[in-house]
Design a protein around this motif. Structure first.
Motif, PDB file in Angstrom:
ATOM      1  N   VAL A  74      -5.530 -27.399  15.001  1.00  0.00           N
ATOM      2  CA  VAL A  74      -6.526 -26.308  14.971  1.00  0.00           C
ATOM      3  C   VAL A  74      -7.938 -26.838  15.248  1.00  0.00           C
ATOM      4  O   VAL A  74      -8.808 -26.106  15.706  1.00  0.00           O
ATOM      5  N   HIS A  77      -8.806 -25.989  18.581  1.00  0.00           N
ATOM      6  CA  HIS A  77      -8.480 -24.627  19.012  1.00  0.00           C
ATOM      7  C   HIS A  77      -9.439 -24.101  20.076  1.00  0.00           C
ATOM      8  O   HIS A  77     -10.653 -24.169  19.923  1.00  0.00           O
TER       9      HIS A  77
ATOM     10  N   TYR D  58      -0.652 -19.375  10.569  1.00  0.00           N
ATOM     11  CA  TYR D  58      -1.157 -20.531  11.318  1.00  0.00           C
ATOM     12  C   TYR D  58      -0.334 -20.671  12.592  1.00  0.00           C
ATOM     13  O   TYR D  58       0.858 -20.962  12.534  1.00  0.00           O
ATOM     14  N   TYR D  59      -0.952 -20.474  13.708  1.00  0.00           N
ATOM     15  CA  TYR D  59      -0.254 -20.587  14.997  1.00  0.00           C
ATOM     16  C   TYR D  59       0.999 -19.716  15.058  1.00  0.00           C
ATOM     17  O   TYR D  59       2.059 -20.143  15.471  1.00  0.00           O
TER      18      TYR D  59
END
Lengths: 157, 157, 157, 157
Positions: A74, A77, D58-59
């Motif tokens: 992340v 990201h 998350y993702y």
């Protein structure tokens, strides 16, 4: 041009698949970089133009280690838009979660804005195998690697 | 270079989204061809380099008409490898199936061997809206069209 | 107590699975009612306490006929909360969409508020087969039918 | 009769949802046991008749900690058949993965052979919220808890 292949494996089955994926990437004329999930950092992703994830099937989804790797990514990201992605999975039996694992891997790649390609000839969403990968599963892995490698080349022209 | 946008719509919401997707394809410098699912034949697909599917959310999945269109496209199976695909969906409420509908649309495109791209900034798997599309949903549609159009151009170079 | 089994089939493979599901429902002491999707109306659903859907795998999802059947069931939306559901699918190859088809069938059942049960021993999300169902696939179908039948009995006590 | 609610949360949003789920379980007359994923062991699962999982998105998937918890539960594989399951997720935005996270949570529960129930009125696959849960999201959580609690009671009669 380099493609990072990150895999988890305990029995060695997913590792065998990873090596076949590696061969496919090479065949496309792109450099594969193969890493077990225990030996890779998310800081290595940005040096690559492609990311292929491989996992054993645990409860219909990728292993927690593969998930942790992506959760940690992340910090980058928004930086991976347009990177090429791909997925493979090794299951213990037929219809025991290989497809849902590959769909989950693809979902993570899509959230990163990556580009993925299906296959019209078997193993549509990514490469899958049951137990130790047989010839047909290894061929699907090679084709996956080649597909990703070719996309990397075509998109970087 | 042309992108075919096939959508189903009864209330007009998915149609509004389709027009925004059309704008995005144009913005990328590619010609969009917009067709309601009732007025399109699978024989039109091969003249295009991209295919974007849009559907209202019925029971967490695309409408049966969109499904019928793709089921009929089996006569061209294997001919669409490498074509660029994309998906959008219009739901009646939040968390009532827009994501699962888009995932299903993407699955059909991947089985055809198509290339799809996610987005790192919202509506990751494709463009979604709740009820009549608001500005943010229309922007997601435009970005989807642009993303598909750009991929078509990059892959045809 | 009755369970409606609605299936689509062109090659006969899904039909064979449907008969094994039927046997399983019977074994649980519940009456199965088996219908090809061409010969059933959504108006028959309310007379049953369970609904099992079976489909060939077309583009990673249920056939458009099965989808149309469920789309039409919207006239009873909200009336099937707590009904027991189950799913099975017949694919042309391994890892060619059987799991994603079953997940899609389950999603439709969940949107109707139905109760579904997985299996810890293979074919976790529903019963799947490749080509003409072998003994192991038929056994998975029987177990699916029995599981649904038992749930119907347990929930109606 | 007890239902274990295991959640992960960093911002506190999923935790707020977990408390609403807890209220719903209580309302059904069943005892809820609420645990942050950092403070629970898989060895606690067998003392319960229900398991509800909650995760931030998350993702597009559950957090790695939730995944690790379920991966570790393999030591009890086959022992949870017929246990009642449920799922909830907290996303950062609309259509950014709440549904795919809930589907993934449900898949893990189904692989364990558990029983899950959808809802015909919104948040069909489980309870979802965007950011800090609003009244409607908290109500969906309470209904999820109540639904699981009621199923536990009905199935144990």
């Amino acid at each position: 041009m380099k493609v990072l292949i990150v895999y988890d494996s305990s029995t060695g089955n997913t590792e065998k698949m990873a090596h076949a994926v590696e061969d496919g990437v090479k065949k496309a004329g792109v450099e594969p970089v193969l890493k077990h999930v225990d030996e890779v950092s998310v800081d290595e992703i940005p040096q690559h133009q492609g990311l292929i994830l491989g996992s054993p099937v645990y409860y219909g989804l990728p292993s927690w280690k593969i998930k942790k790797f992506i959760d940690e990514s992340v910090k980058y990201h928004g930086k991976f838009d347009g990177m090429v992605g791909g997925s493979f999975a090794s299951a213990g039996g037929t219809h025991t979660g290989a497809e849902t694992t590959i769909i989950a891997l693809n979902e993570m790649l899509l959230v990163h804005g990556m580009v993925i390609q299906g296959s019209s000839s078997g193993s549509h969403y990514g490469a899958a195998s049951v137990g130790s990968p047989n010839d047909s599963a290894l061929e699907a892995c090679r084709k996956l690697g080649e597909r990703v490698g070719r996309l990397v080349k075509n998109l970087k022209k």
